[in-house]
Design a protein around this motif. Structure first.
Motif, mmCIF file in Angstrom:
data_model
loop_
_atom_site.group_PDB
_atom_site.id
_atom_site.type_symbol
_atom_site.label_atom_id
_atom_site.label_comp_id
_atom_site.label_asym_id
_atom_site.label_seq_id
_atom_site.Cartn_x
_atom_site.Cartn_y
_atom_site.Cartn_z
ATOM 1 N N LEU A 1 9.361 17.526 -21.913
ATOM 2 C CA LEU A 1 9.604 16.824 -23.062
ATOM 3 C C LEU A 1 10.559 15.463 -22.774
ATOM 4 C CD1 LEU A 1 9.417 16.435 -26.174
ATOM 5 C CD2 LEU A 1 11.592 18.085 -26.421
ATOM 6 N N MET A 2 11.701 15.718 -21.951
ATOM 7 C CA MET A 2 12.615 14.692 -21.635
ATOM 8 C C MET A 2 12.024 13.624 -20.838
ATOM 9 S SD MET A 2 15.109 15.490 -23.726
ATOM 10 C CE MET A 2 16.176 14.254 -23.109
ATOM 11 N N THR A 3 11.196 13.994 -20.003
ATOM 12 C CA THR A 3 10.607 13.155 -19.156
ATOM 13 C C THR A 3 9.651 12.014 -19.975
ATOM 14 O OG1 THR A 3 10.595 14.469 -17.207
ATOM 15 C CG2 THR A 3 8.899 12.700 -17.106
ATOM 16 N N GLU A 4 8.793 12.891 -20.826
ATOM 17 C CA GLU A 4 7.916 11.910 -21.705
ATOM 18 C C GLU A 4 8.651 10.807 -22.628
ATOM 19 O OE1 GLU A 4 4.427 11.583 -21.722
ATOM 20 O OE2 GLU A 4 4.680 12.841 -19.927
ATOM 21 N N ARG A 5 9.895 11.194 -23.049
ATOM 22 C CA ARG A 5 10.595 10.661 -23.923
ATOM 23 C C ARG A 5 11.207 9.493 -22.912
ATOM 24 N NH1 ARG A 5 10.984 7.915 -27.820
ATOM 25 N NH2 ARG A 5 12.891 7.539 -28.663
ATOM 26 N N GLN B 1 9.054 0.931 -24.389
ATOM 27 C CA GLN B 1 9.883 0.157 -25.507
ATOM 28 C C GLN B 1 10.641 -1.004 -25.078
ATOM 29 O OE1 GLN B 1 11.318 3.068 -28.344
ATOM 30 N NE2 GLN B 1 9.125 4.041 -28.781
ATOM 31 N N GLY B 2 11.655 -0.432 -24.140
ATOM 32 C CA GLY B 2 12.482 -1.369 -23.604
ATOM 33 C C GLY B 2 12.056 -2.551 -22.906
#
Length: 89
Positions: free
Chosen positions: A60-64, A71-72
């Motif tokens: 989950l953290m990797t996907e985020r 986005q950046g």
């Protein structure tokens, strides 16, 4: 500009690689210590469940992180494009 393009070409640009800050290392140690303490209190089935939870959280953290990077990057490109727009008056 050519330097960054060459670095990208040769694979020397990897935003996912960075040196951990002292705060980050401290938190990783904290997580590892408490995970180990919890594992010692769990039976085999509980340890498997905890490991599945940790794996899912990491995914989950990797996907985020990927989404945040995208986005950046897009935002940075918008700034760059807008910055090159020269208006004549």
């Amino acid at each position: 500009m050519d330097k960054i393009i060459e670095a990208l070409y040769f694979g020397n640009v990897n935003p996912a690689e960075h040196k951990s800050s002292s705060k980050e290392r401290e938190l990783m140690g904290y997580v590892a210590r408490h995970k180990e303490a919890l594992c010692q209190k769990l039976d085999a089935e509980g340890q498997i469940t905890l490991e599945k939870l940790a794996t899912a959280f990491t995914e989950l953290m990797t996907e985020r992180e990927i989404d945040i990077f995208k986005q950046g990057f897009k935002l940075g490109m918008c700034f760059a494009i807008e910055g090159t727009d020269i208006e004549t008056q």
